[in-house]
Scaffold this active site. Structure first.
Site, PDB file in Angstrom:
ATOM      1  N   HIS A 346     -11.900  21.011 -31.950  1.00  0.00           N
ATOM      2  CA  HIS A 346     -12.331  22.368 -31.567  1.00  0.00           C
ATOM      3  C   HIS A 346     -11.911  23.457 -32.539  1.00  0.00           C
ATOM      4  O   HIS A 346     -12.145  24.639 -32.256  1.00  0.00           O
ATOM      5  CB  HIS A 346     -11.777  22.740 -30.190  1.00  0.00           C
ATOM      6  N   LYS A 534     -13.070  37.881 -25.353  1.00  0.00           N
ATOM      7  CA  LYS A 534     -12.624  36.576 -25.869  1.00  0.00           C
ATOM      8  C   LYS A 534     -11.123  36.670 -26.124  1.00  0.00           C
ATOM      9  O   LYS A 534     -10.572  37.768 -26.117  1.00  0.00           O
ATOM     10  CB  LYS A 534     -13.366  36.219 -27.157  1.00  0.00           C
ATOM     11  N   ARG A 535     -10.456  35.533 -26.353  1.00  0.00           N
ATOM     12  CA  ARG A 535      -9.041  35.588 -26.716  1.00  0.00           C
ATOM     13  C   ARG A 535      -8.845  36.524 -27.901  1.00  0.00           C
ATOM     14  O   ARG A 535      -9.719  36.639 -28.753  1.00  0.00           O
ATOM     15  CB  ARG A 535      -8.543  34.184 -27.121  1.00  0.00           C
ATOM     16  N   LYS A 540     -11.109  36.399 -34.945  1.00  0.00           N
ATOM     17  CA  LYS A 540     -12.232  36.881 -34.133  1.00  0.00           C
ATOM     18  C   LYS A 540     -12.567  38.345 -34.437  1.00  0.00           C
ATOM     19  O   LYS A 540     -13.596  38.858 -34.044  1.00  0.00           O
ATOM     20  CB  LYS A 540     -11.933  36.700 -32.645  1.00  0.00           C
ATOM     21  N   THR A 642     -18.672  30.158 -27.129  1.00  0.00           N
ATOM     22  CA  THR A 642     -19.534  29.866 -25.979  1.00  0.00           C
ATOM     23  C   THR A 642     -19.871  31.156 -25.235  1.00  0.00           C
ATOM     24  O   THR A 642     -20.874  31.226 -24.526  1.00  0.00           O
ATOM     25  CB  THR A 642     -18.850  28.877 -25.006  1.00  0.00           C
ATOM     26  N   LYS A 646     -23.328  32.755 -23.155  1.00  0.00           N
ATOM     27  CA  LYS A 646     -23.330  33.401 -21.831  1.00  0.00           C
ATOM     28  C   LYS A 646     -24.003  34.766 -21.900  1.00  0.00           C
ATOM     29  O   LYS A 646     -24.768  35.145 -21.010  1.00  0.00           O
ATOM     30  CB  LYS A 646     -21.890  33.523 -21.295  1.00  0.00           C
TER      31      LYS A 646
HETATM   32  C1  26V Z   1      -5.349  27.788 -30.998  1.00  0.00           C
HETATM   33  C2  26V Z   1      -4.311  28.345 -31.708  1.00  0.00           C
HETATM   34  C3  26V Z   1      -2.949  28.189 -31.205  1.00  0.00           C
HETATM   35  C4  26V Z   1      -1.893  28.533 -32.213  1.00  0.00           C
HETATM   36  C5  26V Z   1      -2.237  29.748 -33.027  1.00  0.00           C
HETATM   37  C6  26V Z   1      -3.546  29.640 -33.705  1.00  0.00           C
HETATM   38  C7  26V Z   1      -4.610  29.063 -32.854  1.00  0.00           C
HETATM   39  C8  26V Z   1      -5.906  29.205 -33.239  1.00  0.00           C
HETATM   40  C9  26V Z   1      -6.924  28.655 -32.513  1.00  0.00           C
HETATM   41  C10 26V Z   1      -6.647  27.930 -31.407  1.00  0.00           C
HETATM   42  C11 26V Z   1      -7.792  27.371 -30.676  1.00  0.00           C
HETATM   43  C12 26V Z   1      -7.608  25.972 -30.237  1.00  0.00           C
HETATM   44  C13 26V Z   1      -8.813  25.273 -29.812  1.00  0.00           C
HETATM   45  C14 26V Z   1      -9.871  26.098 -29.133  1.00  0.00           C
HETATM   46  O1  26V Z   1      -9.686  26.657 -28.085  1.00  0.00           O
HETATM   47  N1  26V Z   1     -11.042  26.133 -29.741  1.00  0.00           N
HETATM   48  C15 26V Z   1     -12.227  26.793 -29.221  1.00  0.00           C
HETATM   49  O2  26V Z   1     -13.006  25.801 -28.567  1.00  0.00           O
HETATM   50  C16 26V Z   1     -14.226  26.315 -28.056  1.00  0.00           C
HETATM   51  C17 26V Z   1     -14.910  25.197 -27.315  1.00  0.00           C
HETATM   52  O3  26V Z   1     -15.303  24.205 -28.203  1.00  0.00           O
HETATM   53  C18 26V Z   1     -15.075  26.887 -29.180  1.00  0.00           C
HETATM   54  O4  26V Z   1     -16.250  27.434 -28.625  1.00  0.00           O
HETATM   55  C19 26V Z   1     -14.313  27.951 -29.933  1.00  0.00           C
HETATM   56  O5  26V Z   1     -15.063  28.378 -31.048  1.00  0.00           O
HETATM   57  C20 26V Z   1     -12.970  27.402 -30.382  1.00  0.00           C
HETATM   58  O6  26V Z   1     -12.169  28.415 -30.970  1.00  0.00           O
END
Ligand code: 26V
Length: 803
Positions: A346, A534-535, A540, A642, A646
């Protein structure tokens, strides 16, 4: 029981009295909520039993979706809708003087996820059940979901979330199916008749108790299961403080991690991962054994999918069960394991890829560590044969190297399929991030572009638009979302456009009321609702949006002839508690809101709103009310997104970069129906290979940028002192890692086009309807069918036969 509203009322009142020993008059809204929940559970229980029975007796292959997050949101109304009894219940309650919306209001969100990854898991469960597919979820029953966000003086404050405070109407505790999970201790090696065997001894044991939640498909009698594991004390140890053991045990399922950047929490996070995986696999294996009395056909009857690398220990855990408990040879066990597990990636952000130090890993999970070592050794030997002498390559690809276990490498070696979540993301995995692995295992890589369940994000969240759609193309789009394409000719139909506009207006009004209640700020519901939810993360680029609003502010102040259609910029975002920079951005948004909303010259044209505590249930009010959808990540960084889907499904137009699934949306709707800007992924990745770009030039040569950057530090924001200096520094001194200044001019240009386009309402509605028409492709039903056919090899259960 629910055949008409009288029947419903009778059973509702009777159930209420029997459960709570109270008359209807005395009952609280919580009593009413739980009564309804229990009734629904009873109503579906025979289908639930029959589904399980059918899946067992027909020997169909099943998929288990392992995920550390399931961001379900509220369940009551969606369940009623899927069962086709929402109206009966709604009307029945109304006659009793109860408002279903008020009951829904008090239901807590099941917020067991951070963002996209967790919500995707929830959408997938809905699609699996609605497509009659035998697929279940396995997760953790966190006592506290993602934190509740409060904004105090513009700063984010986190409070523990408490979704279980009033109980959970949907779960069924299955204490007799509890499973023991072993940590710490040592491994004893025994030689039994020439065969080495291993015993994990002196362990600390935790009990995993399952809580099952029914996953009810839409207008079908299939009821799948989401099994959430709760950590509880097992046997109390003799030589340890009893209270400490209890606390330590229960802490395993106490909190959902808002991120994994905290050093001190790391060990607990790893414990959670093994807890989820070991409990799920032991229970899946036990149920398989019961049906088939052998594990030799395990991979033919079971598919295990791991949502990112968090559950990757499923691979060594299955090996442990097969080799240690089943006494299989390594080769046979490896064949079964690597034909059972598949993996979705992801993110390509290196800071988000999971790595564990051996010091931390080995003592906690000694036998699992040994198994990973063996997998690694065999894999490295295979690499040596393929690339003799190329130590560098082998070292880079190894699962364990330099004292570190690389979870993504374990996933790549131990799964039979690896997928990205949008076309461009999969291409970046194949050609860049996982290039070496793609060379060794080209057959494993596949793309599965994400989707969202239209049953929640359109049918439930926007009943007004759903009705308007059904009025012109009939209701079959709900079962076949690709039929939304039938709307395309109506993009040019004045009557339909007017109806869509009316719905949008109504939904904007209702969001405006929510905002006014929360913030006290009056919103012009004829302004453009421009939304970024979004987060909060630097990639982003909420910051790009903010800098542009500052620029608009300056124009209104400085340029007499400047005209702009009134716009309401709406933000919703949680920042990880330890993510300092992201929290600064939240403060910046709130400071900007303060400045803009209180300036009498500017506020008739611009408003800035920060929605506190953005979550699934709030999102259901936000998407239907949006005109403009901000999807402005640095190209190549957003794996899919996603939210973009929406918004589109609810008729908002994207302003966005060519990143993630935006690209596929662009390909579907065409360039006229989306506002794109900025660097391409290729350009960003090329810059990165050459050490970035000179952000200072963009500051120096673009007066607009110079001015807004100065405003971050020159007292423009009152009482901010040096609060925003780190943001200023990140853009100028640290060379703007996410290309905010590089894309500024292009973004501002695209925003001007948005303004212009909105002035022509007929044209805007045409674009909006074309977006809705094409959104059917982005239903998670399409995604799940692709997973079912190309990865899992599972087939729909015949409906009707489950009685
Ligand atoms: C997590 C972290 C945690 C530590 C700090 C940096 C960082 C950066 C990104 C993440 C995201 C982890 C995985 C995630 O949630 N990915 C999301 O998954 C969605 C479903 O597939 C996708 O639509 C998003 O683009 C993607 O960011």
């Amino acid at each position: 029981m629910f055949s008409n509203k009288q029947c419903f009322q009778q059973s509702f009142l009777k159930k209420l009295e029997m459960t709570y020993g109270k008359s209807f008059k005395e009952s609280t809204i919580y009593d009413q909520y739980h009564t309804l929940g229990n009734m629904v559970r009873e109503y579906i229980s025979s289908d639930w039993i029959a589904t399980n029975e059918k899946q067992r007796s027909s020997h169909t292959k099943q998929v288990y979706y392992l995920s550390i997050e399931f961001l379900l949101g509220k369940l009551l109304v969606q369940n009623l809708l899927n069962l086709g009894i929402r109206e009966v219940v709604d009307e029945g309650l109304q006659e009793l003087g109860i408002d279903l919306r008020e009951i829904e209001e008090i239901e807590a969100d099941a917020g067991l996820g951070n963002g996209g990854l967790g919500r995707l898991a929830a959408c997938f469960l809905d699609s699996l059940a609605s497509l009659n597919l035998p697929g279940h979820g396995c997760g953790i029953r966190y006592k506290h979901g993602l934190f509740d966000q409060k904004i105090v003086d513009g700063f984010q404050v986190e409070l523990p979330e408490q979704w279980l405070r009033h109980g959970n109407a949907w779960e069924v505790r299955k204490a007799d199916e509890a499973i023991e999970i072993n940590f710490w201790g040592e491994v004893e090696t025994l030689n039994e008749k020439g065969r080495l065997s291993f015993r994990h001894v002196h362990t600390e044991t935790i009990m995993a108790v399952p809580y099952d939640i029914p996953i009810i498909g839409y207008e079908t009698n299939i009821v799948n299961t989401l099994r959430l594991w709760n950590a509880e004390p097992s046997r109390f140890p003799i030589h340890k403080d009893v209270m400490e053991y209890k606390r330590e045990t229960e802490s395993v399922s106490e909190f959902l991690y808002p991120d994994d950047t905290h050093e001190d929490g790391k060990i607990l996070r790893l414990k959670q991962q093994y807890f989820l995986v070991s409990a799920s696999l032991q229970s899946i294996v036990a149920s398989h054994r019961k049906t088939y009395s052998t594990l030799q056909n395990f991979h033919e009857k079971v598919a295990i999918h791991i949502n990112d690398t968090h559950p990757v220990l499923a691979i060594p855990e299955l090996m442990r069960i097969l080799v240690d408990e089943e006494q299989m040879d390594w080769e046979e066990a490896w064949f079964i394991t690597t034909n059972t597990v598949s993996y979705t990636n992801h993110t390509t952000l290196s800071e988000a890829l999971e790595k564990w130090s051996i010091h931390l890993f080995k003592p906690l999970l000694p036998r699992i560590y040994m198994i990973i070592e063996e997998i690694n050794e065999r894999f490295c030997r295979q690499l040596w044969n393929r690339y003799p002498g190329d130590w560098r390559k082998i070292e880079q690809m190894a699962i364990i190297a330099h004292g570190i276990v690389k979870m993504a490498h374990l996933a790549l070696v131990g799964s039979y399929r690896v997928n990205g979540v949008a076309k461009i993301h999969t291409e970046i995995l194949k050609n860049r991030e996982m290039k070496d692995f793609y060379e060794v295992y080209p057959e494993k890589f596949t793309n599965k572009t994400n989707g969202i369940t239209h049953r929640r994000w359109l049918l439930k969240a926007n009943p007004q638009l759903s009705r308007t759609i059904t009025d012109v193309i009939g209701a079959s789009w709900v079962h076949h979302p690709s039929e939304l394409m039938k709307l395309k000719p109506y993009a040019f139909d004045a009557g339909f456009k007017e109806a869509v506009q009316k719905v949008k207006q109504e939904r904007k009004k209702s969001l405006a009321q929510i905002i006014q209640r929360q913030t006290g700020i009056p919103i012009d519901d004829h302004s453009i609702f421009d939304v970024q939810v979004k987060r909060l993360h630097a990639y982003k680029r909420q910051l790009l949006n903010v800098l542009h609003i500052m620029y608009l502010y300056n124009r209104i102040k400085e340029e007499k002839s400047f005209e702009i259609h009134p716009r309401t910029f709406i933000f919703g975002a949680k920042a990880s508690p330890g993510y300092y920079y992201a929290k600064k951005i939240i403060k910046l948004i709130n400071s900007l809101a303060e400045k803009v909303n209180n300036d009498p010259q500017v506020s008739p044209f611009l408003k800035v709103i920060f929605l506190e505590n953005y979550r699934v249930s709030l999102a259901e009010y936000v998407f239907p009310a949006a005109d403009v959808s901000e999807q402005i990540s640095t190209a190549s960084k957003e794996a899919s997104g996603t939210g973009n889907m929406k918004f589109m499904m609810n008729g908002a137009l994207i302003i966005g970069t060519l990143d993630g699934a935006n690209i596929e949306i662009f390909e579907k709707v065409g360039a006229d129906n989306i506002f794109t800007f900025g660097l391409s992924a290729e350009e960003v990745l090329n810059y990165e290979q050459n050490g970035g770009y000179r952000s200072y030039d963009y500051y120096y040569y673009d007066k607009r940028i110079k001015k807004v950057l100065e405003q971050l530090i020159n007292g423009f924001f009152p009482n901010s002192f040096d609060l925003f200096e780190p943001i200023y520094d990140s853009l100028l001194m640290q060379n703007d890692q996410y290309y905010v200044l590089r894309d500024f001019a292009s973004y501002a240009g695209a925003q001007e086009k948005v303004n212009e386009a909105y002035l022509n309402q007929a044209g805007w509605l045409e674009r909006s309807i074309i977006n809705i028409a094409h959104s059917g492709y982005f239903s998670s039903d399409r995604t799940i069918r692709e997973y079912a056919d190309d990865i899992w090899g599972i087939h729909p259960l015949e409906r009707g036969t489950v009685v």
